[in-house]
Design a protein around this motif. Structure first.
Motif, PDB file in Angstrom:
ATOM      1  N   PHE A  97       9.979   3.541   8.076  1.00  0.00           N
ATOM      2  CA  PHE A  97       9.857   2.126   7.741  1.00  0.00           C
ATOM      3  C   PHE A  97       8.435   1.613   7.930  1.00  0.00           C
ATOM      4  CE2 PHE A  97      14.528   2.088   8.451  1.00  0.00           C
ATOM      5  CZ  PHE A  97      14.886   1.602   7.219  1.00  0.00           C
ATOM      6  N   LEU A  98       7.707   2.158   8.898  1.00  0.00           N
ATOM      7  CA  LEU A  98       6.326   1.726   9.103  1.00  0.00           C
ATOM      8  C   LEU A  98       5.459   2.114   7.914  1.00  0.00           C
ATOM      9  CD1 LEU A  98       4.234   0.421  10.974  1.00  0.00           C
ATOM     10  CD2 LEU A  98       3.900   2.663  12.042  1.00  0.00           C
ATOM     11  N   VAL A  99       5.579   3.364   7.478  1.00  0.00           N
ATOM     12  CA  VAL A  99       4.770   3.838   6.342  1.00  0.00           C
ATOM     13  C   VAL A  99       5.215   3.156   5.052  1.00  0.00           C
ATOM     14  CG1 VAL A  99       4.174   5.846   4.928  1.00  0.00           C
ATOM     15  CG2 VAL A  99       4.253   6.059   7.424  1.00  0.00           C
ATOM     16  N   ALA A 100       6.520   3.174   4.793  1.00  0.00           N
ATOM     17  CA  ALA A 100       7.021   2.587   3.546  1.00  0.00           C
ATOM     18  C   ALA A 100       6.782   1.086   3.495  1.00  0.00           C
ATOM     19  CB  ALA A 100       8.509   2.882   3.400  1.00  0.00           C
ATOM     20  N   GLY A 101       6.795   0.442   4.659  1.00  0.00           N
ATOM     21  CA  GLY A 101       6.582  -0.997   4.698  1.00  0.00           C
ATOM     22  C   GLY A 101       5.173  -1.413   4.355  1.00  0.00           C
ATOM     23  N   MET A 102       4.252  -0.472   4.396  1.00  0.00           N
ATOM     24  CA  MET A 102       2.871  -0.768   4.003  1.00  0.00           C
ATOM     25  C   MET A 102       2.563  -0.284   2.592  1.00  0.00           C
ATOM     26  SD  MET A 102       0.616   0.062   7.430  1.00  0.00           S
ATOM     27  CE  MET A 102       1.356   1.633   7.861  1.00  0.00           C
ATOM     28  N   GLU A 103       2.896   0.964   2.306  1.00  0.00           N
ATOM     29  CA  GLU A 103       2.404   1.644   1.113  1.00  0.00           C
ATOM     30  C   GLU A 103       2.733   0.935  -0.201  1.00  0.00           C
ATOM     31  OE1 GLU A 103       0.804   4.809   0.122  1.00  0.00           O
ATOM     32  OE2 GLU A 103      -0.149   4.308   2.009  1.00  0.00           O
ATOM     33  N   THR A 104       4.006   0.888  -0.546  1.00  0.00           N
ATOM     34  CA  THR A 104       4.395   0.333  -1.844  1.00  0.00           C
ATOM     35  C   THR A 104       3.999  -1.134  -1.966  1.00  0.00           C
ATOM     36  OG1 THR A 104       6.274   1.850  -1.918  1.00  0.00           O
ATOM     37  CG2 THR A 104       6.314  -0.016  -3.429  1.00  0.00           C
ATOM     38  N   THR A 105       4.098  -1.864  -0.859  1.00  0.00           N
ATOM     39  CA  THR A 105       3.851  -3.301  -0.900  1.00  0.00           C
ATOM     40  C   THR A 105       2.388  -3.618  -1.184  1.00  0.00           C
ATOM     41  OG1 THR A 105       5.618  -3.555   0.728  1.00  0.00           O
ATOM     42  CG2 THR A 105       4.202  -5.452   0.342  1.00  0.00           C
ATOM     43  N   TYR A 106       1.485  -3.018  -0.413  1.00  0.00           N
ATOM     44  CA  TYR A 106       0.079  -3.365  -0.612  1.00  0.00           C
ATOM     45  C   TYR A 106      -0.436  -2.866  -1.956  1.00  0.00           C
ATOM     46  CZ  TYR A 106      -2.738   0.945   0.050  1.00  0.00           C
ATOM     47  OH  TYR A 106      -3.362   2.155  -0.111  1.00  0.00           O
ATOM     48  N   ILE A 107       0.046  -1.703  -2.389  1.00  0.00           N
ATOM     49  CA  ILE A 107      -0.394  -1.170  -3.686  1.00  0.00           C
ATOM     50  C   ILE A 107       0.089  -2.072  -4.817  1.00  0.00           C
ATOM     51  CG2 ILE A 107      -0.156   0.765  -5.297  1.00  0.00           C
ATOM     52  CD1 ILE A 107       0.056   2.577  -2.766  1.00  0.00           C
ATOM     53  N   SER A 108       1.343  -2.514  -4.744  1.00  0.00           N
ATOM     54  CA  SER A 108       1.882  -3.408  -5.778  1.00  0.00           C
ATOM     55  C   SER A 108       1.116  -4.725  -5.823  1.00  0.00           C
ATOM     56  CB  SER A 108       3.366  -3.677  -5.523  1.00  0.00           C
ATOM     57  OG  SER A 108       4.124  -2.500  -5.651  1.00  0.00           O
ATOM     58  N   MET A 109       0.817  -5.290  -4.647  1.00  0.00           N
ATOM     59  CA  MET A 109       0.070  -6.546  -4.613  1.00  0.00           C
ATOM     60  C   MET A 109      -1.338  -6.372  -5.174  1.00  0.00           C
ATOM     61  SD  MET A 109       1.128  -8.565  -1.114  1.00  0.00           S
ATOM     62  CE  MET A 109       0.711  -7.273   0.061  1.00  0.00           C
ATOM     63  N   ALA A 110      -2.005  -5.285  -4.786  1.00  0.00           N
ATOM     64  CA  ALA A 110      -3.379  -5.065  -5.248  1.00  0.00           C
ATOM     65  C   ALA A 110      -3.422  -4.885  -6.762  1.00  0.00           C
ATOM     66  CB  ALA A 110      -3.973  -3.840  -4.542  1.00  0.00           C
ATOM     67  N   CYS A 111      -2.477  -4.126  -7.294  1.00  0.00           N
ATOM     68  CA  CYS A 111      -2.446  -3.913  -8.750  1.00  0.00           C
ATOM     69  C   CYS A 111      -2.099  -5.199  -9.484  1.00  0.00           C
ATOM     70  CB  CYS A 111      -1.445  -2.814  -9.092  1.00  0.00           C
ATOM     71  SG  CYS A 111      -1.953  -1.159  -8.565  1.00  0.00           S
ATOM     72  N   ALA A 112      -1.198  -6.001  -8.907  1.00  0.00           N
ATOM     73  CA  ALA A 112      -0.861  -7.285  -9.528  1.00  0.00           C
ATOM     74  C   ALA A 112      -2.089  -8.178  -9.624  1.00  0.00           C
ATOM     75  CB  ALA A 112       0.244  -7.976  -8.728  1.00  0.00           C
TER      76      ALA A 112
ATOM     77  N   MET B 231       2.544 -13.648  -0.135  1.00  0.00           N
ATOM     78  CA  MET B 231       1.118 -13.309  -0.111  1.00  0.00           C
ATOM     79  C   MET B 231       0.438 -13.663  -1.434  1.00  0.00           C
ATOM     80  SD  MET B 231       0.795 -12.121   2.934  1.00  0.00           S
ATOM     81  CE  MET B 231       1.883 -11.460   4.209  1.00  0.00           C
ATOM     82  N   LEU B 232       1.053 -13.263  -2.543  1.00  0.00           N
ATOM     83  CA  LEU B 232       0.429 -13.507  -3.843  1.00  0.00           C
ATOM     84  C   LEU B 232       0.412 -14.999  -4.178  1.00  0.00           C
ATOM     85  CD1 LEU B 232       1.855 -10.520  -5.921  1.00  0.00           C
ATOM     86  CD2 LEU B 232      -0.507 -10.832  -5.149  1.00  0.00           C
ATOM     87  N   ALA B 233       1.466 -15.711  -3.819  1.00  0.00           N
ATOM     88  CA  ALA B 233       1.485 -17.154  -4.084  1.00  0.00           C
ATOM     89  C   ALA B 233       0.357 -17.847  -3.342  1.00  0.00           C
ATOM     90  CB  ALA B 233       2.832 -17.744  -3.671  1.00  0.00           C
ATOM     91  N   ASN B 234       0.116 -17.448  -2.101  1.00  0.00           N
ATOM     92  CA  ASN B 234      -0.977 -18.036  -1.335  1.00  0.00           C
ATOM     93  C   ASN B 234      -2.330 -17.710  -1.945  1.00  0.00           C
ATOM     94  OD1 ASN B 234      -0.367 -19.386   1.542  1.00  0.00           O
ATOM     95  ND2 ASN B 234       1.259 -17.923   1.073  1.00  0.00           N
TER      96      ASN B 234
END
Length: 298
Positions: free
Chosen positions: A192-207, A257-260
């Motif tokens: 959960f620690l790894v998965a909770g960072m990886e997909t989320t930050y990559i998706s936000m950065a690409c968005a 995060m993205l809304a902010n």
């Protein structure tokens, strides 16, 4: 999936971890127990913590806006994702994040890269003297965080369960079988620690990157009804019984995060001549050269 269980004498995600277990009765029981910690109704209770993390992210981006510097926003978002999962999911203290945050970020990166090496060439990876550099890095980065998580669990696992967060769900889930012990708890903690960072930050950065390249998309997305989006158009969390258990947590985090960011800043691509993101495939798909931007206060 064997490469995810352990490497170089260090357990990674374990033989019976939620990610690695092929679907035994124990896996099914653990999944049923953990699922309630990720319902939308419960996750609403994490919004105060999420907004706190978003506030700190805005402070970091304010500094970037004032300087006018080009920076890799994926690095900043990775740090925010670590804060969100550790504070809202695992009850880490501020001191724990300050002391161990950088090591946790490095552990996630190395774990993903090492597992990818093993999955691409599993036979060679199992030879003790092969890929020594990757295995040595895995040992040095994963073991300290694993021990930190184990110590954290040992402190709280016998406390009265008064919260429904991710950590207490892991503890409850591992009570479903007498064959599971503290190391199995740590396996799921690491997942959960790894998965909770990886997909989320990559998706936000690409968005963020795609928004900088398509200024009309943001207005169109506001007006577009979700009912008009075809199912399976976008599946970062997979589908079916083994879909990402934390998808609702990740979606909530990304929305906040993205809304902010979009409300407070104008984000400009630092390399507008690039027409797409060059992605690097591992267990997750990451931007090869980061997401370099400038931001300005609105």
């Amino acid at each position: 999936m064997r490469e995810m269980a352990s490497c170089a004498g260090v357990r990674g995600f374990g033989k019976y971890g939620l990610l690695v277990d092929p679907g035994t009765e124990v896996w099914a029981a653990k999944r049923r127990i953990m699922d309630p910690a990720f319902t939308r109704s419960f996750l609403r209770t994490t919004m105060a913590g999420m907004n706190k993390v978003a506030g700190r992210l805005m402070e970091v981006l304010d500094t970037k806006a004032e300087s006018g510097e080009v920076f890799d926003i994926s690095v900043v978002l990775d740090e925010a994702a670590l804060e969100a999962i550790s504070l809202c999911g695992f009850d880490w203290t501020e001191d724990m994040i300050k002391e161990h945050g950088d090591a946790a970020l490095e552990m996630a990166r190395v774990a993903v890269e090492t597992v990818a090496v093993g999955m691409k060439n599993p036979l060679a990876f199992r030879i003790p003297w092969a890929t020594l550099a990757e295995k040595d890095k895995f040992r040095k980065t994963v073991y300290p965080i694993r021990q930190l998580n184990k110590e954290h669990l040992e402190k709280i696992k016998n406390l009265p369960v008064s919260k429904g967060n991710i950590l207490f769900s892991i503890i409850r889930a591992n009570d479903c079988s007498d064959d599971l012990n503290i190391e199995d708890l740590v396996d799921d903690y690491n997942v959960f620690l790894v998965a909770g960072m990886e997909t989320t930050y990559i998706s936000m950065a690409c968005a963020v990157w795609y928004l900088t390249m398509n200024s009309h998309v943001y207005e169109k997305a506001q007006a577009e009804s979700i009912k008009n989006v075809r199912p399976y158009t976008y599946m970062p969390f997979s589908m079916g019984p083994r879909n990402c258990i934390g998808k609702n947590f990740a979606i909530l985090e990304m929305k906040i995060m993205l809304a902010n960011i979009l409300r407070k800043f104008v984000v400009v691509n630092a390399n507008p001549e690039e027409k797409d993101i060059i992605m690097m495939g591992n267990i997750t798909v990451r931007p090869l050269n980061g997401i370099n931007v400038r931001i300005y206060s609105r």
